[in-house]
Design a protein around this motif. Structure first.
Motif, PDB file in Angstrom:
ATOM      1  N   GLU A 186      59.346 -32.839 -18.903  1.00 40.91           N
ATOM      2  CA  GLU A 186      59.209 -31.736 -19.866  1.00 40.91           C
ATOM      3  C   GLU A 186      60.374 -31.700 -20.842  1.00 40.91           C
ATOM      4  O   GLU A 186      60.217 -31.310 -22.011  1.00 40.91           O
ATOM      5  CB  GLU A 186      59.132 -30.394 -19.135  1.00 40.91           C
ATOM      6  CG  GLU A 186      57.903 -30.224 -18.259  1.00 40.91           C
ATOM      7  CD  GLU A 186      58.088 -30.842 -16.885  1.00 40.91           C
ATOM      8  OE1 GLU A 186      59.149 -31.495 -16.663  1.00 40.91           O
ATOM      9  OE2 GLU A 186      57.189 -30.678 -16.036  1.00 40.91           O
ATOM     10  N   ALA A 187      61.551 -32.099 -20.390  1.00 43.56           N
ATOM     11  CA  ALA A 187      62.719 -32.106 -21.274  1.00 43.56           C
ATOM     12  C   ALA A 187      62.539 -33.129 -22.394  1.00 43.56           C
ATOM     13  O   ALA A 187      62.842 -32.863 -23.562  1.00 43.56           O
ATOM     14  CB  ALA A 187      63.981 -32.418 -20.469  1.00 43.56           C
ATOM     15  N   LEU A 188      62.020 -34.298 -22.043  1.00 38.48           N
ATOM     16  CA  LEU A 188      61.803 -35.327 -23.055  1.00 38.48           C
ATOM     17  C   LEU A 188      60.722 -34.894 -24.046  1.00 38.48           C
ATOM     18  O   LEU A 188      60.823 -35.163 -25.257  1.00 38.48           O
ATOM     19  CB  LEU A 188      61.416 -36.654 -22.396  1.00 38.48           C
ATOM     20  CG  LEU A 188      62.380 -37.182 -21.321  1.00 38.48           C
ATOM     21  CD1 LEU A 188      61.982 -38.585 -20.908  1.00 38.48           C
ATOM     22  CD2 LEU A 188      63.819 -37.164 -21.829  1.00 38.48           C
ATOM     23  N   GLU A 189      59.692 -34.244 -23.536  1.00 39.31           N
ATOM     24  CA  GLU A 189      58.630 -33.764 -24.422  1.00 39.31           C
ATOM     25  C   GLU A 189      59.157 -32.715 -25.388  1.00 39.31           C
ATOM     26  O   GLU A 189      58.773 -32.680 -26.566  1.00 39.31           O
ATOM     27  CB  GLU A 189      57.481 -33.201 -23.590  1.00 39.31           C
ATOM     28  CG  GLU A 189      56.738 -34.256 -22.787  1.00 39.31           C
ATOM     29  CD  GLU A 189      55.721 -33.651 -21.822  1.00 39.31           C
ATOM     30  OE1 GLU A 189      55.652 -32.404 -21.745  1.00 39.31           O
ATOM     31  OE2 GLU A 189      55.012 -34.431 -21.145  1.00 39.31           O
ATOM     32  N   ARG A 190      60.066 -31.865 -24.902  1.00 42.88           N
ATOM     33  CA  ARG A 190      60.644 -30.839 -25.768  1.00 42.88           C
ATOM     34  C   ARG A 190      61.456 -31.482 -26.899  1.00 42.88           C
ATOM     35  O   ARG A 190      61.365 -31.077 -28.066  1.00 42.88           O
ATOM     36  CB  ARG A 190      61.526 -29.909 -24.942  1.00 42.88           C
ATOM     37  CG  ARG A 190      62.285 -28.859 -25.753  1.00 42.88           C
ATOM     38  CD  ARG A 190      61.345 -27.837 -26.381  1.00 42.88           C
ATOM     39  NE  ARG A 190      60.641 -27.082 -25.378  1.00 42.88           N
ATOM     40  CZ  ARG A 190      61.106 -25.977 -24.791  1.00 42.88           C
ATOM     41  NH1 ARG A 190      62.310 -25.513 -25.140  1.00 42.88           N
ATOM     42  NH2 ARG A 190      60.395 -25.331 -23.890  1.00 42.88           N
ATOM     43  N   ILE A 191      62.247 -32.492 -26.563  1.00 41.70           N
ATOM     44  CA  ILE A 191      63.043 -33.178 -27.580  1.00 41.70           C
ATOM     45  C   ILE A 191      62.138 -33.863 -28.589  1.00 41.70           C
ATOM     46  O   ILE A 191      62.366 -33.803 -29.816  1.00 41.70           O
ATOM     47  CB  ILE A 191      63.995 -34.196 -26.926  1.00 41.70           C
ATOM     48  CG1 ILE A 191      65.067 -33.470 -26.112  1.00 41.70           C
ATOM     49  CG2 ILE A 191      64.649 -35.087 -27.981  1.00 41.70           C
ATOM     50  CD1 ILE A 191      65.967 -34.394 -25.315  1.00 41.70           C
ATOM     51  N   ALA A 192      61.098 -34.528 -28.097  1.00 43.32           N
ATOM     52  CA  ALA A 192      60.181 -35.236 -28.998  1.00 43.32           C
ATOM     53  C   ALA A 192      59.473 -34.271 -29.939  1.00 43.32           C
ATOM     54  O   ALA A 192      59.340 -34.533 -31.144  1.00 43.32           O
ATOM     55  CB  ALA A 192      59.166 -36.032 -28.177  1.00 43.32           C
ATOM     56  N   ASP A 193      59.007 -33.147 -29.409  1.00 44.44           N
ATOM     57  CA  ASP A 193      58.305 -32.158 -30.235  1.00 44.44           C
ATOM     58  C   ASP A 193      59.226 -31.548 -31.286  1.00 44.44           C
ATOM     59  O   ASP A 193      58.807 -31.250 -32.406  1.00 44.44           O
ATOM     60  CB  ASP A 193      57.724 -31.046 -29.364  1.00 44.44           C
ATOM     61  CG  ASP A 193      56.544 -31.521 -28.517  1.00 44.44           C
ATOM     62  OD1 ASP A 193      55.909 -32.519 -28.920  1.00 44.44           O
ATOM     63  OD2 ASP A 193      56.285 -30.910 -27.463  1.00 44.44           O
ATOM     64  N   ALA A 194      60.492 -31.368 -30.925  1.00 43.55           N
ATOM     65  CA  ALA A 194      61.424 -30.677 -31.819  1.00 43.55           C
ATOM     66  C   ALA A 194      61.822 -31.513 -33.022  1.00 43.55           C
ATOM     67  O   ALA A 194      62.300 -30.970 -34.026  1.00 43.55           O
ATOM     68  CB  ALA A 194      62.678 -30.267 -31.050  1.00 43.55           C
ATOM     69  N   ASN A 195      61.608 -32.819 -32.965  1.00 36.47           N
ATOM     70  CA  ASN A 195      62.099 -33.686 -34.034  1.00 36.47           C
ATOM     71  C   ASN A 195      61.027 -34.148 -35.005  1.00 36.47           C
ATOM     72  O   ASN A 195      61.310 -34.961 -35.891  1.00 36.47           O
ATOM     73  CB  ASN A 195      62.838 -34.888 -33.440  1.00 36.47           C
ATOM     74  CG  ASN A 195      64.239 -34.519 -32.996  1.00 36.47           C
ATOM     75  OD1 ASN A 195      65.148 -34.401 -33.791  1.00 36.47           O
ATOM     76  ND2 ASN A 195      64.396 -34.298 -31.682  1.00 36.47           N
ATOM     77  N   SER A 196      59.824 -33.656 -34.876  1.00 45.43           N
ATOM     78  CA  SER A 196      58.781 -33.788 -35.903  1.00 45.43           C
ATOM     79  C   SER A 196      58.643 -35.191 -36.464  1.00 45.43           C
ATOM     80  O   SER A 196      58.680 -35.415 -37.676  1.00 45.43           O
ATOM     81  CB  SER A 196      59.087 -32.821 -37.053  1.00 45.43           C
ATOM     82  OG  SER A 196      59.176 -31.500 -36.576  1.00 45.43           O
ATOM     83  N   GLY A 197      58.508 -36.163 -35.599  1.00 46.27           N
ATOM     84  CA  GLY A 197      58.234 -37.515 -36.062  1.00 46.27           C
ATOM     85  C   GLY A 197      59.446 -38.359 -36.363  1.00 46.27           C
ATOM     86  O   GLY A 197      59.308 -39.528 -36.736  1.00 46.27           O
ATOM     87  N   ASP A 198      60.653 -37.815 -36.226  1.00 50.15           N
ATOM     88  CA  ASP A 198      61.876 -38.549 -36.525  1.00 50.15           C
ATOM     89  C   ASP A 198      62.437 -39.125 -35.230  1.00 50.15           C
ATOM     90  O   ASP A 198      63.116 -38.445 -34.461  1.00 50.15           O
ATOM     91  CB  ASP A 198      62.887 -37.602 -37.172  1.00 50.15           C
ATOM     92  CG  ASP A 198      64.105 -38.335 -37.730  1.00 50.15           C
ATOM     93  OD1 ASP A 198      64.429 -39.421 -37.209  1.00 50.15           O
ATOM     94  OD2 ASP A 198      64.725 -37.810 -38.662  1.00 50.15           O
ATOM     95  N   LEU A 199      62.157 -40.388 -34.979  1.00 55.45           N
ATOM     96  CA  LEU A 199      62.561 -41.033 -33.737  1.00 55.45           C
ATOM     97  C   LEU A 199      64.080 -41.111 -33.616  1.00 55.45           C
ATOM     98  O   LEU A 199      64.646 -40.850 -32.553  1.00 55.45           O
ATOM     99  CB  LEU A 199      61.954 -42.433 -33.653  1.00 55.45           C
ATOM    100  CG  LEU A 199      62.356 -43.294 -32.451  1.00 55.45           C
ATOM    101  CD1 LEU A 199      62.007 -42.602 -31.141  1.00 55.45           C
ATOM    102  CD2 LEU A 199      61.697 -44.672 -32.539  1.00 55.45           C
ATOM    103  N   ARG A 200      64.742 -41.439 -34.697  1.00 53.58           N
ATOM    104  CA  ARG A 200      66.193 -41.575 -34.638  1.00 53.58           C
ATOM    105  C   ARG A 200      66.858 -40.240 -34.309  1.00 53.58           C
ATOM    106  O   ARG A 200      67.795 -40.171 -33.512  1.00 53.58           O
ATOM    107  CB  ARG A 200      66.726 -42.134 -35.962  1.00 53.58           C
ATOM    108  CG  ARG A 200      68.209 -42.417 -35.943  1.00 53.58           C
ATOM    109  CD  ARG A 200      68.612 -43.188 -37.177  1.00 53.58           C
ATOM    110  NE  ARG A 200      67.984 -44.487 -37.192  1.00 53.58           N
ATOM    111  CZ  ARG A 200      68.451 -45.570 -36.552  1.00 53.58           C
ATOM    112  NH1 ARG A 200      69.558 -45.470 -35.838  1.00 53.58           N
ATOM    113  NH2 ARG A 200      67.833 -46.721 -36.613  1.00 53.58           N
ATOM    114  N   ALA A 201      66.383 -39.167 -34.913  1.00 53.00           N
ATOM    115  CA  ALA A 201      66.943 -37.851 -34.614  1.00 53.00           C
ATOM    116  C   ALA A 201      66.693 -37.474 -33.168  1.00 53.00           C
ATOM    117  O   ALA A 201      67.539 -36.838 -32.527  1.00 53.00           O
ATOM    118  CB  ALA A 201      66.339 -36.808 -35.554  1.00 53.00           C
TER     119      ALA A 201
END
Length: 513
Positions: A186-201
């Motif tokens: 769930e932590a990884l999903e939260r980070i992924a969702d928060a960055n709106s398509g920006d993999l580097r961020a």
């Protein structure tokens, strides 16, 4: 700690995630390049992997990379020096039948940030480069349609789309496994969702969250990614007034702002505290910080450059200070006004055009020193000369001098500068535009000795105004003109100007001083 975005940059195209279609198209372009010999444009939002894909492709193909940031080195001479020769050269390995392994891949970042008018042929040089190249060329752009029609028509297009959260999560998972850190999905999903398509961020946020932890949990993502204890004004006090360089640098790490944003704050507020040589030294460090933050975006969000920016904007600016300061400083609001940015761009453009150099040089090298020399419009004469030389309006003078909003003082400086420019034009015109209307209704120009050929001139009411003759038979107007020219001749002789007619007609900065 090594930046994870650099440590885990894809080394082959197979490791590029979230843009399979673009990745395959890029591979096909490279494998068939000798048949079509077209350049290619990779375009899409920052952080989606365009530059990483280009470097991964070079590794796969065994090609050497020649990289040029088009926004930093975008004049025709620079493009020819860095990329033109490489694009036209055939390497020894290639000429001996070494195949693709002997080629050079020319990678030009920020290709959408080149302008004919201000960058001295940069866009034309790139267009010519694309047509003449004997080596594969990859252009990187965030905004495809900001490129000229010539550039777009000369290259094949491949679009990189935003990376979906579903594609970001496996990348984060692989990184943590390689780092030996446990995690909650769930932590990884939260980070992924928060960055709106920006993999580097997303990778940057993951590293910030995981630092000092053996387990990345959802709670850690929500509350622990950054230390929010230090506010912006406390940070400004530490850098500009109170802390030595090392402590000011540590304070910067505890502010919930990116180095890019911190740079804007320090740049905006430093004239409120520093002056003179202090301010000049501070601007030197801020110029360096600007270079490093620009490098982040030029390398498709390689955040490893941010640490150098922070060193300069915090530690460097603090080190530029002669002494500590106490008391309270009214810093004002955020420095992100669009009108301010627009004014800055206009000032930089005016400096670049007047000086005959690039926008980057004007912004990083010239503007900081103009600001230091004319801080708060002091000395006034120099500020007037600057405004006259660069033809600055009131908002531009306010920006350069750090005077804030346009004041009566700034307005008076602009008025004096305008008058100074007019005087300089008249001085260098040598009477070419002075006209009198003679008694016969025809226009008469002043003759070579400054006297009028007619003894009368037309008045505003259309009638004739008498001129009184002096004792020597000349009119009063003739006498005044002659005396004025005599004074000019004496002044020119004193300055060593033996032949004023040989003046080139160009107003120099000395004319405004």
């Amino acid at each position: 700690m090594t930046d994870w975005t650099e440590r885990y940059r894809p080394s082959t195209l197979s490791e590029v995630r979230g843009n399979n279609k673009a990745r395959d198209a890029l591979k096909e372009w490279a494998e068939t390049w000798s048949e079509h010999r077209e350049p290619v444009v990779l375009h899409g939002a920052p952080g989606v992997g365009k530059t990483s894909a280009a470097h991964a492709l070079a590794n796969d193909m065994g090609w050497e990379v020649v990289e040029l940031n088009a926004s930093d080195e975008r004049t025709a001479d620079a493009i020819e020096r860095f990329a033109g020769r490489a694009s036209r050269n055939a390497t020894l390995a290639g000429s001996l039948g070494g195949g693709g392994g002997g080629r050079q891949l020319v990678v030009m970042d920020e290709a959408d940030n080149i302008h004919y008018q201000y960058d001295r042929g940069g866009k034309a040089a790139v267009t010519s480069l694309l047509k003449e190249a004997n080596q594969p060329i990859v252009l990187i752009a965030n905004e495809y349609y900001d490129m000229s029609n010539g550039l777009r028509n000369a290259a094949r297009e491949i679009e990189f789309r935003d990376v979906s959260a579903r594609s970001i999560v496996p990348v984060l998972r692989d990184i943590l496994r390689k780092e030996g850190i446990e995690f909650d999905e769930e932590a990884l999903e939260r980070i992924a969702d928060a960055n709106s398509g920006d993999l580097r961020a997303a990778v940057k946020d993951l590293q910030a969250t995981a630092e000092g932890r053996s387990n990345v949990t959802l709670e850690a993502v929500t509350t622990g990614s950054r230390n929010r204890a230090v506010g912006l004004f406390e940070f400004l006090d530490a850098v500009l007034k109170e802390k030595p360089a090392e402590e000011a640098l540590r304070t910067a790490y505890d502010v919930d702002e990116t180095p890019d944003d911190l740079l804007k704050w320090v740049e905006d507020k430093v004239p409120l505290v520093y002056e003179g040589e202090e301010l000049a030294r501070a601007y030197e460090f801020l110029s360096n910080a600007d270079v490093w933050t620009s490098r982040v975006y030029a390398t498709d969000f390689d955040y490893s450059w941010w640490r150098y920016a922070t060193d300069n904007l915090a530690g460097g600016v603090a080190a530029a200070r002669d002494r500590t300061r106490g008391g309270w400083t009214r810093y004002g609001g955020a420095p992100y006004r669009s009108t301010r940015n627009a004014t800055r761009d206009e000032v930089v453009r005016s400096i670049a055009e007047s000086g005959g150099f690039s926008m980057a040089t004007a912004r990083l090298d010239v503007l900081p020193f103009l600001s230091a020399m004319t801080h708060h419009c002091k000395p006034r004469e120099l500020t007037v000369a600057m405004a006259a030389w660069y033809d600055l309006d009131a908002s531009a003078v306010s920006y350069v001098t750090g005077s804030g909003e346009t004041t009566n003082k700034v307005q008076s400086i602009v008025e004096d500068a305008s008058e100074l420019r007019s005087e300089a034009v008249e001085d260098h015109a040598r009477g070419a535009f002075a006209q009198r209307e003679g008694t016969d209704g025809r226009d008469r120009r002043a003759n070579g000795d400054g006297a009028e050929t007619d003894g009368e001139e037309a008045g505003e009411d259309g009638g004739l105004t008498d001129q009184r003759d002096g004792d020597d038979g000349r009119s009063d107007q003739q006498t005044l003109d002659s005396e004025a020219l005599d004074r000019d001749a004496e002044s020119d002789a004193a300055e060593g100007d033996e032949d004023p007619a040989e003046d080139d007609g160009q107003a120099g900065l000395s004319d405004f001083m």
